[in-house]
Scaffold this motif. Structure first.
Motif, short mmCIF file in Angstrom:
data_model
loop_
_atom_site.label_atom_id
_atom_site.label_comp_id
_atom_site.label_asym_id
_atom_site.label_seq_id
_atom_site.Cartn_x
_atom_site.Cartn_y
_atom_site.Cartn_z
N ALA A 166 -0.18 -2.50 41.54
CA ALA A 166 -1.45 -1.91 41.96
C ALA A 166 -2.41 -3.02 42.34
O ALA A 166 -2.69 -3.91 41.55
CB ALA A 166 -2.02 -1.06 40.84
N GLN A 167 -2.89 -2.97 43.58
CA GLN A 167 -3.85 -3.95 44.07
C GLN A 167 -4.90 -3.21 44.87
O GLN A 167 -4.60 -2.27 45.60
CB GLN A 167 -3.18 -5.00 44.95
CG GLN A 167 -2.20 -5.88 44.19
CD GLN A 167 -1.55 -6.90 45.10
OE1 GLN A 167 -0.84 -6.55 46.02
NE2 GLN A 167 -1.82 -8.17 44.82
N SER B 69 -5.50 -8.48 41.61
CA SER B 69 -5.45 -7.04 41.42
C SER B 69 -6.69 -6.35 41.97
O SER B 69 -6.62 -5.22 42.42
CB SER B 69 -5.25 -6.67 39.94
OG SER B 69 -6.27 -7.21 39.16
N ILE C 54 -6.45 -0.30 37.16
CA ILE C 54 -5.70 -0.94 38.23
C ILE C 54 -4.60 -1.75 37.56
O ILE C 54 -4.88 -2.64 36.76
CB ILE C 54 -6.61 -1.85 39.09
CG1 ILE C 54 -7.71 -1.01 39.73
CG2 ILE C 54 -5.78 -2.58 40.14
CD1 ILE C 54 -8.75 -1.82 40.46
#
Length: 175
Positions: A18-19, A33, A111
């Motif tokens: 997840a970025q 991130s 995130i």
């Protein structure tokens, strides 16, 4: 066939990193991130959550940043306690915007990490242990951000320092 498709979908979702890029189309590195817009014309920063007492921050983990409206200071949580990042606490802070809002205790954006099992308290939690957050980058924020909000944090590209605004003055921190 449905089971194979479902299994592959779950595998790819679990292995995906997840970025998030805010205000820009690309991240500067795969080790990031969360990254904010960093153009030469940037005059915006990240505003920290406001609290009235550090004791209100139940279960704070190391690396938690808050702005305390009572003493007008920005704090970061370390293993040994809270570290004050402000240099001046004079003046008044307009908290009318925050006072008119009510907290949603279960509100949380994560995130990276495992959203289903992570219990880290916070509004925005960066759960990836191998990626970083890059603060908004602003050249001379004390000169270029016309109306900063109390608790604002940026990276000053001119002095190469962390800059935090306590509602009255900017404080600059260098390692």
């Amino acid at each position: 066939m449905k089971n194979i498709f479902l299994t592959l979908s779950i595998f790819f979702a679990a292995s995906a990193s997840a970025q998030v890029a805010i205000g820009k189309t690309n991240l500067s590195s795969t080790a990031v991130s969360l990254e904010f817009y960093d153009g030469a014309d940037n005059k915006r920063g990240l505003v920290l959550p406001w609290v009235t007492s550090l004791s209100d921050v139940a279960g704070a983990v190391n690396g938690t940043f808050v702005y305390n409206t009572t003493d007008k200071k920005v704090y970061v949580k370390y293993a040994s306690g809270w570290k004050d990042l402000s240099v001046d606490t004079t003046g008044t802070v307009d908290t009318s915007l925050q006072n008119s809002l009510s907290d949603v205790n279960e509100a949380k954006v994560m995130i990276g990490g495992d959203h289903n099992t992570d219990t880290t308290p916070g509004i925005l939690v960066l759960g990836d242990h191998h990626a970083v957050m890059i603060l908004p980058k602003v050249a001379s924020p004390h000169l270029n951000i016309v109306n900063p909000s109390p608790g604002m944090m940026v990276y000053d590209t001119t002095t190469k320092q962390l800059a935090v605004f306590n509602g009255t003055v900017w404080s600059f921190w260098k390692q």
